[in-house]
Structure formats: C-alpha cells, structure tokens
Design a protein around this motif. Structure first.
Motif, short mmCIF file in Angstrom:
data_model
loop_
_atom_site.label_atom_id
_atom_site.label_comp_id
_atom_site.label_asym_id
_atom_site.label_seq_id
_atom_site.Cartn_x
_atom_site.Cartn_y
_atom_site.Cartn_z
N TYR A 78 0.90 -1.15 -0.07
CA TYR A 78 0.06 -0.20 -0.06
C TYR A 78 0.88 1.38 0.06
O TYR A 78 0.66 2.45 -0.56
CB TYR A 78 -0.86 -0.05 1.18
CG TYR A 78 -1.95 -1.03 1.05
CD1 TYR A 78 -2.68 -1.33 -0.23
CD2 TYR A 78 -2.48 -1.75 2.34
CE1 TYR A 78 -3.82 -1.99 -0.17
CE2 TYR A 78 -3.71 -2.62 2.01
CZ TYR A 78 -4.30 -2.80 0.90
OH TYR A 78 -5.29 -3.63 0.85
N LYS A 79 2.04 1.36 0.66
CA LYS A 79 2.74 2.28 0.66
C LYS A 79 3.47 2.58 -0.50
O LYS A 79 3.85 3.54 -0.95
CB LYS A 79 4.00 2.07 1.95
CG LYS A 79 3.48 2.50 3.21
CD LYS A 79 4.61 2.24 4.26
CE LYS A 79 4.03 2.56 5.73
NZ LYS A 79 5.24 2.37 6.75
N ALA A 80 3.96 1.43 -1.39
CA ALA A 80 4.25 1.52 -2.67
C ALA A 80 3.38 2.33 -3.70
O ALA A 80 3.69 3.06 -4.36
CB ALA A 80 4.82 0.16 -3.23
N ALA A 81 2.13 1.94 -3.58
CA ALA A 81 1.02 2.44 -4.16
C ALA A 81 1.15 3.75 -4.14
O ALA A 81 0.88 4.70 -5.05
CB ALA A 81 -0.26 1.71 -3.95
N LEU A 82 1.08 4.22 -2.79
CA LEU A 82 1.12 5.48 -2.53
C LEU A 82 1.99 6.60 -3.08
O LEU A 82 1.99 7.60 -3.09
CB LEU A 82 0.77 5.82 -1.01
CG LEU A 82 -0.76 5.27 -0.41
CD1 LEU A 82 -0.62 5.12 0.95
CD2 LEU A 82 -1.59 6.33 -1.11
#
Length: 301
Positions: A248-252
């Motif tokens: 999720y952090k990579a997506a953000l």
C-alpha cells in the motif's frame, strides 16, 4: 501514417467493416499499394482544391477542412493508435460539404435526369440508414460489441482485456481467464493483463496463482500503483499485514492521492492498535475526497 488516408477514404464510401482497435502495419516502402493510393488521393484532391478555388470556393474549403482535421491523427503526432474511426468525424464534415455542393450542382444541371438522381439518392440514404441501425445494434450491449470487434481485430490486447473484465463481472471466470491468457500470449509484457488475471484468481480465491500474476505485473511496471494496491489486498486476504502495508505504501509513493490505499492502510493500522497512524491515513482520505463517508466513520471509531 499516410496509409491511413486510403483507409479513411474507403470508410467514407464503403462503411461496411466498422470496428474499434484498427491497426495499420508500419510503412516499409513508399511503393506499398496503400501508400501509393493514399498519395494519389492527396495529389488529386489537392489539385482539385486549387482548380476549384475561383469557380467554387466551397469545394476548396471542404477539401482543406478534410485534410486539416485529418492531419493531427495521421501519424504526425505520436498517438496510441494509427487509425481510429471516430478520429474522422470532424474531417467528415468537409466531405459532406463537398458532396452537398456537387449534388446541388448536379441537380441544377440534370433537367430530365432528376428522377434518376432522386432514386439514386433515396437508395444511398436507405443503405446508410440501414448501416447505422446495424452499427447501433453492435453498440447496444458491451459483450456483443467486444465480441464483434474481435472478429475483425482478434489480436487486440485491449479488447481481450475489456471483454474478459465483463465476463469476470458476470462471474464467468473460466472464460475470463482464457481471454487474459490469450492477451498475455499476444503481448507477454502487458502488465495490465497480468494484473487482471491476478484479480480474477483473487475472485475465485486461488491466492497463490494470483500472487504470481500480480508480482509479474509489478515486475513489468514497478511504478504501477494499481498493481501494488491489488497485491496489498491479496496479502491482506492471506493474513500477511506487514507485506500488505509495504505494498500500500508503494502504491502511495506513485500515486499520493490513492484514497483506497490510504483507507486500507488505515484499517490495518486500526486492527493492529496503531491508532495514531490509522488516524493519519483516514485524514488523508478525507483531505483527498471529503465526500467519502466511510472515512469519517473509520475516523470516529
């Protein structure tokens, strides 16, 4: 490119095979038949426009209109496709002005031939109305539309994915997977096909297979936020919250306004008792889109 000119003119006079996702092979030689036909049409119409300038400025205007509006979609600028039917809509107005001008001229000079002209005109209009009704039928249902398109463009990865997505929505997962698999065989580096295949496996809870396809999607396009987001959801389903947080952090990182990723990340932090981090995530959702009611509910909890 220039080969598209002949294709567009063919559609103007013979609108028989109409479909999206057209593809014209790259020009390898100026002596290719379609290139020669396109060049001939350009020369003929250009000379006609020059010759008609004094006698009939409407004809000159209509020809210039046609080419000026076709020029931007004829390979001068980089586009996702090299030919598309809807690109000729505005240019077609020039052809219709040209046609109307000559019909009026022909009518005025026809004399006793007017009944024959009327019959030809009625037949042409009737055929065009029939073709329009048939084409409207093609567009009446999404699945039918894509299936019809694949008859003419069977190797279109975009259409295969769109049709597979519709089949997945109808819970026909076997047929959807076959479409995604065909798209991957045609274009092995298309990261969206792997993403969609992974999503399909997630629907039927074959998580290990989904993991392979989603990882492949990210391998092909590391900055693809949707790929990281879907992989995060998969890790959540598998109970691996640490890996889910990472994805999720990579997506953000690639899309700071990905509110679904913030929301899911907030839910994980909430479940782990990390309320301060959860609050920050839900506030980000509200900041990005104040209309998301669920974020207020999550923040209240």
């Amino acid at each position: 490119g220039i080969k598209a000119i002949a294709g567009y003119m063919g559609l103007v006079f013979f609108p028989l095979k109409l479909y999206m996702e057209r593809s014209i092979p790259t020009v390898c030689s100026i002596f290719e038949m379609q290139v020669l036909v396109s060049l001939a049409l350009i020369i003929i119409l250009a000379s006609f426009a020059v010759r008609s300038f004094r006698a009939n400025k409407i004809v000159t205007f209509s020809i210039i209109w046609f080419f000026v509006n076709l020029l931007p979609v004829s390979g001068v600028f980089p586009l996702k496709a090299n030919m598309s039917e809807h690109w000729m809509y505005v240019a077609l107005m020039g052809f219709l002005i040209f046609l109307a001008a000559y019909i009026v001229k022909l009518w005025d000079s026809a004399g006793k031939g007017r009944p024959l002209i009327s019959v030809i005109f009625i037949i042409a209009i009737s055929l065009l109305i029939g073709r329009t009704l048939t084409r409207n039928s093609d567009w009446s249902e999404k699945t039918k539309f894509y299936e019809n398109t694949l008859r003419f463009s069977p190797n279109s990865v975009k259409v295969l994915n769109n049709l597979a997505n519709l089949l997945m929505d109808k819970e026909d997962y076997g047929a959807a997977r076959r479409m995604y698999r065909k798209a991957i065989l045609i274009q092995p580096k298309d990261y969206r096909s792997y993403l969609n295949m992974g999503a399909c496996y997630m629907r039927i809870k074959e998580y290990d297979k989904a993991l392979v396809d989603l990882k492949k999607s990210i391998e092909l396009s590391p900055d693809f936020s949707k790929g990281h987001y879907n992989l995060g959801m998969l890790y959540e389903k598998k109970g691996d919250s640490d890996s889910a947080i990472k994805e999720y952090k990579a997506a953000l990182e690639n899309n700071p306004f990905y509110i679904e990723a913030y929301n899911n990340l907030g839910n994980i932090y909430f479940d782990r008792g990390e309320y301060f981090l959860a609050e920050k995530c839900f506030l980000k959702v509200i900041e990005s889109d104040p209309s998301v009611a669920g974020a207020y509910n999550n923040l209240g909890n």
